[in-house]
Design an enzyme around this catalytic site. Structure first.
Site, PDB file in Angstrom:
ATOM      1  N   ARG A 117       0.849  -1.200   0.000  1.00  0.00           N
ATOM      2  CA  ARG A 117       0.000   0.000   0.000  1.00  0.00           C
ATOM      3  C   ARG A 117       0.879   1.242   0.000  1.00  0.00           C
ATOM      4  O   ARG A 117       2.094   1.152   0.185  1.00  0.00           O
ATOM      5  CB  ARG A 117      -0.945  -0.007   1.204  1.00  0.00           C
ATOM      6  CG  ARG A 117      -0.191  -0.250   2.500  1.00  0.00           C
ATOM      7  CD  ARG A 117      -0.686   0.503   3.657  1.00  0.00           C
ATOM      8  NE  ARG A 117      -0.556   1.925   3.522  1.00  0.00           N
ATOM      9  CZ  ARG A 117       0.590   2.596   3.669  1.00  0.00           C
ATOM     10  NH1 ARG A 117       1.734   1.971   3.913  1.00  0.00           N
ATOM     11  NH2 ARG A 117       0.618   3.908   3.559  1.00  0.00           N
ATOM     12  N   ASP A 154      -1.884  10.944  -2.622  1.00  0.00           N
ATOM     13  CA  ASP A 154      -2.219   9.820  -3.497  1.00  0.00           C
ATOM     14  C   ASP A 154      -2.479  10.291  -4.919  1.00  0.00           C
ATOM     15  O   ASP A 154      -2.279   9.550  -5.866  1.00  0.00           O
ATOM     16  CB  ASP A 154      -3.425   9.079  -2.924  1.00  0.00           C
ATOM     17  CG  ASP A 154      -3.035   8.426  -1.612  1.00  0.00           C
ATOM     18  OD1 ASP A 154      -2.533   7.300  -1.640  1.00  0.00           O
ATOM     19  OD2 ASP A 154      -3.158   9.079  -0.563  1.00  0.00           O
ATOM     20  N   ASN A 187      -5.457  12.768  -0.274  1.00  0.00           N
ATOM     21  CA  ASN A 187      -4.606  12.002   0.640  1.00  0.00           C
ATOM     22  C   ASN A 187      -5.512  11.304   1.652  1.00  0.00           C
ATOM     23  O   ASN A 187      -6.736  11.515   1.659  1.00  0.00           O
ATOM     24  CB  ASN A 187      -3.597  12.928   1.335  1.00  0.00           C
ATOM     25  CG  ASN A 187      -2.495  12.144   2.037  1.00  0.00           C
ATOM     26  OD1 ASN A 187      -1.900  11.244   1.455  1.00  0.00           O
ATOM     27  ND2 ASN A 187      -2.233  12.451   3.295  1.00  0.00           N
ATOM     28  N   LYS A 188      -4.913  10.489   2.499  1.00  0.00           N
ATOM     29  CA  LYS A 188      -5.683   9.705   3.467  1.00  0.00           C
ATOM     30  C   LYS A 188      -6.685  10.558   4.218  1.00  0.00           C
ATOM     31  O   LYS A 188      -6.397  11.695   4.612  1.00  0.00           O
ATOM     32  CB  LYS A 188      -4.704   9.050   4.451  1.00  0.00           C
ATOM     33  CG  LYS A 188      -5.325   8.123   5.459  1.00  0.00           C
ATOM     34  CD  LYS A 188      -6.151   7.024   4.858  1.00  0.00           C
ATOM     35  CE  LYS A 188      -5.406   6.147   3.905  1.00  0.00           C
ATOM     36  NZ  LYS A 188      -6.266   5.205   3.147  1.00  0.00           N
ATOM     37  N   GLN A 233      -2.707   3.298   9.841  1.00  0.00           N
ATOM     38  CA  GLN A 233      -1.372   3.260   9.208  1.00  0.00           C
ATOM     39  C   GLN A 233      -0.369   4.110   9.986  1.00  0.00           C
ATOM     40  O   GLN A 233       0.830   3.848   9.942  1.00  0.00           O
ATOM     41  CB  GLN A 233      -1.446   3.769   7.768  1.00  0.00           C
ATOM     42  CG  GLN A 233      -2.156   2.844   6.790  1.00  0.00           C
ATOM     43  CD  GLN A 233      -3.598   3.235   6.608  1.00  0.00           C
ATOM     44  OE1 GLN A 233      -4.233   3.724   7.535  1.00  0.00           O
ATOM     45  NE2 GLN A 233      -4.130   3.041   5.427  1.00  0.00           N
TER      46      GLN A 233
HETATM   47  O1  MRU Z   1      -4.791   3.525   1.699  1.00  0.00           O
HETATM   48  P1  MRU Z   1      -3.298   3.640   1.727  1.00  0.00           P
HETATM   49  O2  MRU Z   1      -2.669   3.236   2.998  1.00  0.00           O
HETATM   50  O3  MRU Z   1      -2.663   3.045   0.508  1.00  0.00           O
HETATM   51  O4  MRU Z   1      -3.150   5.196   1.615  1.00  0.00           O
HETATM   52  C1  MRU Z   1      -2.090   5.791   1.091  1.00  0.00           C
HETATM   53  C2  MRU Z   1      -1.393   6.521   2.126  1.00  0.00           C
HETATM   54  O5  MRU Z   1      -0.586   5.938   2.792  1.00  0.00           O
HETATM   55  C3  MRU Z   1      -1.636   7.901   2.380  1.00  0.00           C
HETATM   56  O6  MRU Z   1      -2.716   8.502   1.865  1.00  0.00           O
HETATM   57  C4  MRU Z   1      -0.331   8.620   2.216  1.00  0.00           C
HETATM   58  O7  MRU Z   1      -0.342   9.720   3.005  1.00  0.00           O
HETATM   59  C5  MRU Z   1      -0.010   8.976   0.797  1.00  0.00           C
HETATM   60  S1  MRU Z   1       0.605   7.674  -0.089  1.00  0.00           S
HETATM   61  C6  MRU Z   1       2.253   7.805   0.230  1.00  0.00           C
END
Ligand code: MRU
Length: 351
Positions: free
Chosen positions: A51, A234, A244-245, A193
């Site tokens: 991920r 992302d 982003n998350k 995470q």
């Molecule tokens: O759903 P995930 O864990 O794949 O999400 C991605 C992320 O880890 C975050 O959004 C992150 O801050 C950006 S991706 C390096």
């Protein structure tokens, strides 16, 4: 980065197998997962064994290369087209996934030896991801002074990329340069995470940090206990809006209110010029189980999933949110630190 004194990348290709650090088991178990064909690599991306934007991109590039290995001579193009769709359907928000599938296919179809070229291109994507992340760390560390208290969200550390990470890379470089830093690690419900992966990474590197509940960030920011916030991305739209998350948007708005610099660190491969604004970014809706259940170590030392919500209630689980560019101080990319706006982004990509 090193785990138990051995250097690892998050994802790599050996012969025809894609190997990945299994992130669903961390921080409790460190295990390598092997995917022998593109279907299994797709499954690994979907279930988040691998991920994070850059790591998903590298895995998708390798999955594409695996499809080129397995494609029969008869019906070759149809097999590859179907594989590309399967890979792209695994996770919709991370731009690096599409960047990688398109790049591998474009290079392979231009070549006389598509199978060999697909592998070479996938390796190139993975190597560039690691190099760009290192450069982001070097450039971003210029923003960090010794004694700084940083805040981050989710995991945009080395596990989310092939190596180094983005949001955490400036922290790693600063730490290697003997700057004294502290990191507030936002736990990042629902999958945690931050609490699980970012905290594990920082502990391995010997960097002082504390996990905080997501809801506590506002209070730390308002008390000016945070000098700088760096998060990952992302997907970045042409106008600088950032997906982003989920939970990033709230931090960005609060940071602006209290004048705390809020940076997004990402390689240029995360920028999607076809996406004019953040409103056009597809947000992945994940299973409600991620909100309703938590996975952790039970008293017998076994990984266990337990219900943590009122039985019978449903949950909503948008995995990402979009932070409008107006809340972002700057984008830290491998090519430089820029303002998040159309002109600066277009100019950066033309370099
Ligand atoms: O759903 P995930 O864990 O794949 O999400 C991605 C992320 O880890 C975050 O959004 C992150 O801050 C950006 S991706 C390096």
């Amino acid at each position: 980065m090193k785990v138990n004194n051995k250097i690892y990348r998050t994802v790599w290709l050996e012969n025809r197998s894609v190997f990945m650090i299994d992130q669903t088991l961390l921080p409790f178990e460190f295990k390598i997962f092997e995917a022998k064909n593109y279907h299994t690599t797709c499954q690994a991306i979907k279930t988040m064994i691998v991920r994070g934007a850059g790591a998903i991109g590298a895995a998708a590039g390798y999955a594409m290369a695996q499809a080129f290995f397995d494609a029969p001579d008869k019906g070759f193009k149809e097999f590859i087209a179907k594989a590309k769709t399967d890979i792209e359907n695994t996770r919709p928000t991370a731009q690096n996934l599409f960047y990688a599938t398109n790049r591998v296919c474009a290079a392979a179809f231009k070549s006389q030896t598509p199978r060999k070229t697909a592998v070479q291109e996938a390796h190139k994507i993975a190597n560039e991801d690691a190099d760009n992340a290192k450069r982001i760390g070097e450039l971003g560390s210029g923003l960090i002074r010794s004694g700084f208290k940083l805040m981050t969200h989710c995991n945009a550390g080395w596990l989310a990329f092939v190596d180094w990470g983005t949001a955490l890379a400036p922290t790693y470089v600063s730490h290697h340069n003997s700057k004294n830093v502290f990191v507030y690690v936002s736990e990042t419900r629902p999958r945690s995470q931050g609490a699980k992966l970012t905290a594990w990474e920082l502990k391995n590197e010997g960097i002082d940090h504390a996990i905080i509940a997501d809801a506590a960030s506002a209070s730390f920011i308002s008390q000016r206990k945070v000098d700088l916030i760096i998060v990952g991305a992302d997907r970045i739209a042409a106008n600088g809006d950032v997906a982003n998350k989920t939970g990033t948007l709230a931090k960005a708005i609060i940071a602006k209110e209290y004048n705390i610099p809020f940076y997004v660190a990402a390689p240029t491969s995360t920028i999607d010029l076809d996406c004019q604004t953040g409103r056009r970014i597809t947000i992945e809706q994940r299973s409600e189980d991620e909100v309703l259940y938590q996975t952790g170590l039970n008293s017998k030392g076994k990984i266990e999933k337990i219900l943590v919500c009122s039985p019978g209630s449903k949950a909503l689980n948008p995995a990402f949110d979009v932070t409008p560019a107006q809340y972002i101080t700057g984008l830290i990319t491998e090519k430089g630190i820029i303002k998040p706006d159309n002109n600066s982004i277009a100019e950066l990509l033309s370099q």
